[in-house]
Every structure is written in structure tokens, then in C-alpha cells.
Design a protein around this motif. Structure first.
Motif, PDB file in Angstrom:
ATOM      1  N   GLN A   1       0.815  -1.214   0.000  1.00 16.55           N
ATOM      2  CA  GLN A   1       0.000   0.000   0.000  1.00 16.55           C
ATOM      3  C   GLN A   1       0.850   1.267   0.000  1.00 16.55           C
ATOM      4  OE1 GLN A   1      -3.755  -0.346   0.039  1.00 16.55           O
ATOM      5  NE2 GLN A   1      -2.688  -2.147  -0.762  1.00 16.55           N
ATOM      6  N   VAL A   2       2.152   1.121   0.204  1.00 18.18           N
ATOM      7  CA  VAL A   2       3.048   2.280   0.187  1.00 18.18           C
ATOM      8  C   VAL A   2       2.981   3.028  -1.150  1.00 18.18           C
ATOM      9  CG1 VAL A   2       5.460   3.023   0.306  1.00 18.18           C
ATOM     10  CG2 VAL A   2       4.582   1.343   1.939  1.00 18.18           C
ATOM     11  N   PRO A   3       2.936   2.336  -2.301  1.00 19.04           N
ATOM     12  CA  PRO A   3       2.827   3.069  -3.574  1.00 19.04           C
ATOM     13  C   PRO A   3       1.619   3.987  -3.654  1.00 19.04           C
ATOM     14  CG  PRO A   3       3.465   0.800  -4.000  1.00 19.04           C
ATOM     15  CD  PRO A   3       3.137   0.882  -2.534  1.00 19.04           C
ATOM     16  N   LEU A   4       0.525   3.637  -2.979  1.00 18.72           N
ATOM     17  CA  LEU A   4      -0.648   4.505  -2.994  1.00 18.72           C
ATOM     18  C   LEU A   4      -0.342   5.841  -2.316  1.00 18.72           C
ATOM     19  CD1 LEU A   4      -3.478   1.931  -2.121  1.00 18.72           C
ATOM     20  CD2 LEU A   4      -2.809   2.803  -4.372  1.00 18.72           C
ATOM     21  N   LEU A   5       0.410   5.804  -1.239  1.00 18.66           N
ATOM     22  CA  LEU A   5       0.801   7.044  -0.560  1.00 18.66           C
ATOM     23  C   LEU A   5       1.736   7.866  -1.440  1.00 18.66           C
ATOM     24  CD1 LEU A   5       1.529   5.835   3.100  1.00 18.66           C
ATOM     25  CD2 LEU A   5      -0.605   6.729   2.160  1.00 18.66           C
ATOM     26  N   LEU A   6       2.685   7.195  -2.048  1.00 18.31           N
ATOM     27  CA  LEU A   6       3.662   7.907  -2.884  1.00 18.31           C
ATOM     28  C   LEU A   6       3.005   8.523  -4.114  1.00 18.31           C
ATOM     29  CD1 LEU A   6       6.668   5.402  -2.694  1.00 18.31           C
ATOM     30  CD2 LEU A   6       6.249   7.462  -1.320  1.00 18.31           C
ATOM     31  N   ASN A   7       2.029   7.828  -4.688  1.00 12.51           N
ATOM     32  CA  ASN A   7       1.319   8.362  -5.857  1.00 12.51           C
ATOM     33  C   ASN A   7       0.495   9.591  -5.493  1.00 12.51           C
ATOM     34  OD1 ASN A   7       2.356   6.375  -7.543  1.00 12.51           O
ATOM     35  ND2 ASN A   7       0.618   5.005  -7.241  1.00 12.51           N
ATOM     36  N   ALA A   8      -0.012   9.621  -4.261  1.00 12.01           N
ATOM     37  CA  ALA A   8      -0.820  10.764  -3.821  1.00 12.01           C
ATOM     38  C   ALA A   8       0.042  11.965  -3.448  1.00 12.01           C
ATOM     39  CB  ALA A   8      -1.683  10.362  -2.624  1.00 12.01           C
ATOM     40  N   LEU A   9       1.349  11.761  -3.324  1.00 13.39           N
ATOM     41  CA  LEU A   9       2.259  12.845  -2.962  1.00 13.39           C
ATOM     42  C   LEU A   9       2.655  13.604  -4.229  1.00 13.39           C
ATOM     43  CD1 LEU A   9       3.489  13.677  -0.193  1.00 13.39           C
ATOM     44  CD2 LEU A   9       5.574  12.512  -0.900  1.00 13.39           C
ATOM     45  N   THR A  10       1.703  14.352  -4.758  1.00  6.45           N
ATOM     46  CA  THR A  10       1.906  15.098  -5.999  1.00  6.45           C
ATOM     47  C   THR A  10       2.671  16.383  -5.734  1.00  6.45           C
ATOM     48  OG1 THR A  10      -0.271  16.113  -5.706  1.00  6.45           O
ATOM     49  CG2 THR A  10      -0.165  14.110  -7.045  1.00  6.45           C
ATOM     50  N   ASP A  11       2.909  17.161  -6.796  1.00  5.39           N
ATOM     51  CA  ASP A  11       3.710  18.378  -6.675  1.00  5.39           C
ATOM     52  C   ASP A  11       3.106  19.396  -5.711  1.00  5.39           C
ATOM     53  OD1 ASP A  11       5.527  17.347  -8.447  1.00  5.39           O
ATOM     54  OD2 ASP A  11       4.690  18.374 -10.196  1.00  5.39           O
ATOM     55  N   ASP A  12       1.777  19.426  -5.593  1.00  2.00           N
ATOM     56  CA  ASP A  12       1.143  20.397  -4.715  1.00  2.00           C
ATOM     57  C   ASP A  12       0.752  19.820  -3.359  1.00  2.00           C
ATOM     58  OD1 ASP A  12      -0.714  18.732  -5.863  1.00  2.00           O
ATOM     59  OD2 ASP A  12      -2.286  20.260  -6.011  1.00  2.00           O
ATOM     60  N   ILE A  13       1.235  18.628  -3.040  1.00  2.00           N
ATOM     61  CA  ILE A  13       0.947  17.972  -1.766  1.00  2.00           C
ATOM     62  C   ILE A  13       2.267  17.649  -1.067  1.00  2.00           C
ATOM     63  CG2 ILE A  13      -0.055  15.949  -0.634  1.00  2.00           C
ATOM     64  CD1 ILE A  13      -2.130  17.874  -1.696  1.00  2.00           C
ATOM     65  N   ASP A  14       2.330  17.955   0.230  1.00  2.00           N
ATOM     66  CA  ASP A  14       3.546  17.677   1.006  1.00  2.00           C
ATOM     67  C   ASP A  14       3.380  16.516   1.977  1.00  2.00           C
ATOM     68  OD1 ASP A  14       4.943  19.796  -0.159  1.00  2.00           O
ATOM     69  OD2 ASP A  14       4.200  21.230   1.322  1.00  2.00           O
ATOM     70  N   LEU A  15       2.144  16.211   2.346  1.00  2.00           N
ATOM     71  CA  LEU A  15       1.893  15.205   3.371  1.00  2.00           C
ATOM     72  C   LEU A  15       0.655  14.405   3.013  1.00  2.00           C
ATOM     73  CD1 LEU A  15       2.142  13.937   6.257  1.00  2.00           C
ATOM     74  CD2 LEU A  15       0.960  15.980   7.126  1.00  2.00           C
ATOM     75  N   VAL A  16       0.770  13.081   3.053  1.00  2.00           N
ATOM     76  CA  VAL A  16      -0.347  12.191   2.727  1.00  2.00           C
ATOM     77  C   VAL A  16      -0.539  11.205   3.871  1.00  2.00           C
ATOM     78  CG1 VAL A  16      -1.242  10.426   1.158  1.00  2.00           C
ATOM     79  CG2 VAL A  16       0.061  12.362   0.251  1.00  2.00           C
ATOM     80  N   TYR A  17      -1.789  11.061   4.311  1.00  2.00           N
ATOM     81  CA  TYR A  17      -2.131  10.079   5.330  1.00  2.00           C
ATOM     82  C   TYR A  17      -2.872   8.905   4.693  1.00  2.00           C
ATOM     83  CZ  TYR A  17      -0.942  13.231   9.180  1.00  2.00           C
ATOM     84  OH  TYR A  17      -0.271  14.030  10.056  1.00  2.00           O
TER      85      TYR A  17
ATOM     86  N   ARG B   1      -0.457  21.635   3.026  1.00  2.00           N
ATOM     87  CA  ARG B   1      -0.712  20.864   1.803  1.00  2.00           C
ATOM     88  C   ARG B   1      -0.838  19.391   2.167  1.00  2.00           C
ATOM     89  NH1 ARG B   1       3.316  23.482  -2.786  1.00  2.00           N
ATOM     90  NH2 ARG B   1       2.717  25.661  -2.497  1.00  2.00           N
ATOM     91  N   ILE B   2      -2.008  19.035   2.653  1.00  2.00           N
ATOM     92  CA  ILE B   2      -2.228  17.698   3.207  1.00  2.00           C
ATOM     93  C   ILE B   2      -3.327  16.989   2.417  1.00  2.00           C
ATOM     94  CG2 ILE B   2      -2.815  16.403   5.294  1.00  2.00           C
ATOM     95  CD1 ILE B   2      -1.938  18.853   6.909  1.00  2.00           C
ATOM     96  N   ALA B   3      -3.112  15.716   2.150  1.00  7.82           N
ATOM     97  CA  ALA B   3      -4.107  14.908   1.440  1.00  7.82           C
ATOM     98  C   ALA B   3      -4.215  13.550   2.127  1.00  7.82           C
ATOM     99  CB  ALA B   3      -3.710  14.731  -0.030  1.00  7.82           C
ATOM    100  N   GLN B   4      -5.142  12.751   1.653  1.00  7.79           N
ATOM    101  CA  GLN B   4      -5.308  11.410   2.192  1.00  7.79           C
ATOM    102  C   GLN B   4      -5.475  10.419   1.052  1.00  7.79           C
ATOM    103  OE1 GLN B   4      -8.950  12.219   4.488  1.00  7.79           O
ATOM    104  NE2 GLN B   4     -10.040  10.815   3.130  1.00  7.79           N
ATOM    105  N   ALA B   5      -5.094   9.178   1.333  1.00 10.28           N
ATOM    106  CA  ALA B   5      -5.236   8.102   0.363  1.00 10.28           C
ATOM    107  C   ALA B   5      -5.903   6.926   1.057  1.00 10.28           C
ATOM    108  CB  ALA B   5      -3.880   7.687  -0.198  1.00 10.28           C
ATOM    109  N   THR B   6      -6.894   6.361   0.428  1.00 11.69           N
ATOM    110  CA  THR B   6      -7.585   5.207   1.001  1.00 11.69           C
ATOM    111  C   THR B   6      -6.744   3.955   0.785  1.00 11.69           C
ATOM    112  OG1 THR B   6      -9.733   6.227   0.523  1.00 11.69           O
ATOM    113  CG2 THR B   6      -9.704   3.861   1.001  1.00 11.69           C
ATOM    114  N   VAL B   7      -6.425   3.277   1.876  1.00 10.69           N
ATOM    115  CA  VAL B   7      -5.545   2.112   1.814  1.00 10.69           C
ATOM    116  C   VAL B   7      -6.188   0.928   2.531  1.00 10.69           C
ATOM    117  CG1 VAL B   7      -3.444   3.512   1.694  1.00 10.69           C
ATOM    118  CG2 VAL B   7      -4.331   2.803   3.918  1.00 10.69           C
TER     119      VAL B   7
END
Length: 317
Positions: free
Chosen positions: A101-117, A186-192
Motif C-alpha cells: 500500500q506504500v505506492p498509494l501514498l507515494l502516488n498521492a504525494l503530488t507536486d502540490d501535496i507535502d503530506l499524505v495520510y 498541503r495535506i491529502a489522504q489516500a484510502t488504503v
């Protein structure tokens, strides 16, 4: 993308080998380089021995051993500060956070996002534990003004430069998520997908989560002191009003007890003045407390003089 995976370890001798093996298979497919940092947090079993063996077996793995048990967040900060690559991923040592599931976090870490949960598809805890967890997150959202607090989890990915925002963080009651909120919005979330705990049981009981919430509120917020200030102001207004009532009754002859007017007036005025003074002192103490937290004046997102931070490796190096 170069990635440092930080794993705080406590009583995880049985789960670490599988975790490191899974990460060693998954990460080469989604990164140009990676490292795994195992931070053994004073574990009383043979976790350190296992972590050391894994560090010898896998070239990308490093192991850190803390002098004693400092707690998960303190261990995380130790690992984050030792990370060498541009992105940090944090995860638990009990296999609840699957490596795939780590790739899902890395994919959500786009240029305008600094932190993904990483947010689980389904609630992974019991009723009381889930309620306590939501209570802690609500405290962070309202009292500490932490954005996206209800999405917070131990499974997160963020850009390493964010740690510059909590260089001054010190003391036994650290919180990674509060510290990260000082550095970015710049925070986002990814469903894992979350798995069941492979071994043992969680060290975070309902009582410990409640204590953690209290620690966060008193350690990272001046709201309790501000409440004293509000109470002092209310009491001062009430005291002045009560003083007026007492004088009115004395003037109209409604008060016949000798000395009552003087005593009651002094109690009303001085009680209100004391509470107001406590409120003012609370504001000053609160500002001293805020200054002692180590919150950053600023955080540099990028720099052209990359050599100024030789311990952070980027893809251009």
C-alpha cells in the motif's frame, strides 16, 4: 523518487523479517532508491537483535537503538531526523500497514501535496478504541488547529524538508502530526487497505489515548490558559455588577447588617480583580509556553544551494 521508510519497533521481533522482506520487494518497483530505518524503542525482547540481523542482510536497511523506551512519536522523530532521502514514509511494525500500500501514498504525494495520510477503508479498531481515537483527533482539530486531523494515521508519507519545521522540538511529549502541521497545510489522504495485527496487541489502550489527548492539549496548546482568562473576565464583570447591587441595596436601606456592604463589596471587587489578573498572567504564560515549543519561524520548501543540506539526497544528486 528516493524514499526513507521509518519504522518504530517495539516487541516486533516476529514481524520485522516479513515487513522488511515485503518492503524490499515492493519499493524497487516504485522508487529509484530507498532505505529502511528500523528504530528500536527500548524493546525488552530480542527486537534489536533481529533488526541488527536484518540490517546486515539487507543493504538498504539501517537499525537505530534508543537508550530506553521513549514512545512511538519520539522514536519516529529520531528516525525522521536520521532519514537521508527526499521522502519519508512512516508505518507500524505489526504488519497492519501492508507494504504493497506504500505506492498509494507515494502516488498521492503530488507536486502540490507535502503530506499524505493513509486512511483505512474500514475501521480497524473496536468501538471504545475507535471512540478514543476520534476524540484525540477532534482535540487536535479544534484545540490545536491541525488541519485534516480526522484523517491522521501512523501510515503517512511526507517530504523530508518538513522536518526543518520541528528542528527545535524537544522534550518527552512529542507529536509527529502536530509538528508536521507546523510546516505545511498541503495535506491529502489516500484510502488504503489495513490488515489485522499479526502479533500481540496494541500498546495504545483507551486510557493511554485519553492521556495522549490531554498531553496534546496541555503540551501544544494555550487554550486551557485562555479559558482561565475568559473566566477571569466573566468573574470581573460579575463582581462589578454585584458591587453595584450591594451599593444600591445600601443606598435604599435594604441592607441592615452592619459591615455587610463593606465586606461584600471588597469580596466582589477583589475576587473579580484576582480572576482577571490570573487571566492576564495566563496570556503571558501562554506566550512563553508557545515560544518554548520550538515551533518554526519559517520552513524552506526548496533551495538552490543543495549542498547546504548534504544529508538530504535528491534524484538530481
Amino acid at each position: 523518487m528516493l524514499v526513507s521508510v521509518v519504522v518504530p519497533c517495539y516487541r516486533s521481533a516476529k514481524t520485522l523479517p516479513r515487513l522488511v522482506e515485503d518492503l524490499s520487494h515492493v519499493l524497487p518497483e516504485v522508487t529509484t532508491g530507498f532505505e529502511i530505518v528500523l528504530v528500536v524503542d527500548g524493546s525488552p525482547d530480542d527486537t534489536w537483535q533481529v533488526a541488527s540481523e536484518l540490517a546486515n542482510k539487507y543493504p538498504e536497511t539501517r537499525a537505530l537503538r534508543l537508550a530506553r523506551n521513549y514512545g512511538q512519536h519520539n522514536a519516529l522523530i529520531a528516525g525522521v531526523r536520521s532519514a537521508r532521502y527526499e521522502v519519508v514514509v512512516t508505518m507500524d511494525d505489526d504488519l497492519q500497514h501492508p507494504a504493497d500500500q506504500v505506492p498509494l501514498l507515494l502516488n498521492a504525494l503530488t507536486d502540490d501535496i507535502d503530506l499524505v495520510y493513509g486512511v483505512p477503508k474500514e475501521e480497524e479498531h473496536g468501538v471504545f478504541r475507535s471512540f478514543s481515537s476520534r476524540l484525540v483527533k477532534a482535540a487536535m482539530a479544534s484545540t490545536l488547529s491541525v488541519q485534516n486531523a480526522r484523517s491522521i494515521s501512523a501510515f503517512r508519507a511526507f517530504r523530508t524538508f518538513l522536518r526543518d519545521g520541528f528542528d527545535g522540538l524537544d522534550g518527552p511529549h512529542a507529536s509527529v502530526d502536530v509538528a508536521l502541521s507546523w510546516s505545511t497545510t498541503r495535506i491529502a489522504q489516500a484510502t488504503v487497505r489495513m490488515e489485522d495485527r499479526a502479533e500481540g496487541k496494541s500498546n495504545y489502550s483507551t486510557w493511554m489515548l485519553m492521556k495522549h489527548a490531554l498531553t496534546l492539549i496541555t503540551g501544544y496548546s494555550t487554550e486551557p490558559l485562555r479559558l482561565v482568562g475568559y473566566l477571569g473576565f466573566i468573574c470581573a464583570v460579575f463582581g462589578i455588577g454585584l458591587f453595584g447591587v450591594i451599593i444600591y441595596k445600601y443606598a435604599t436601606g435594604a441592607t441592615t447588617v452592619a459591615g455587610f456592604t463593606t465586606i461584600a463589596s471588597m469580596v466582589a471587587l477583589f475576587s473579580g480583580a484576582q480572576m482577571l489578573a490570573l487571566g492576564v498572567l495566563g496570556e503571558y504564560v501562554g506566550r512563553l509556553h508557545s515560544g518554548s515549543m520550538g515551533r518554526p519561524t519559517y520552513v524552506i520548501r526548496e533551495r538552490t544551494d543543495v549542498d547546504a543540506h548534504p544529508d538530504i539526497t535528491t534524484e538530481n544528486d
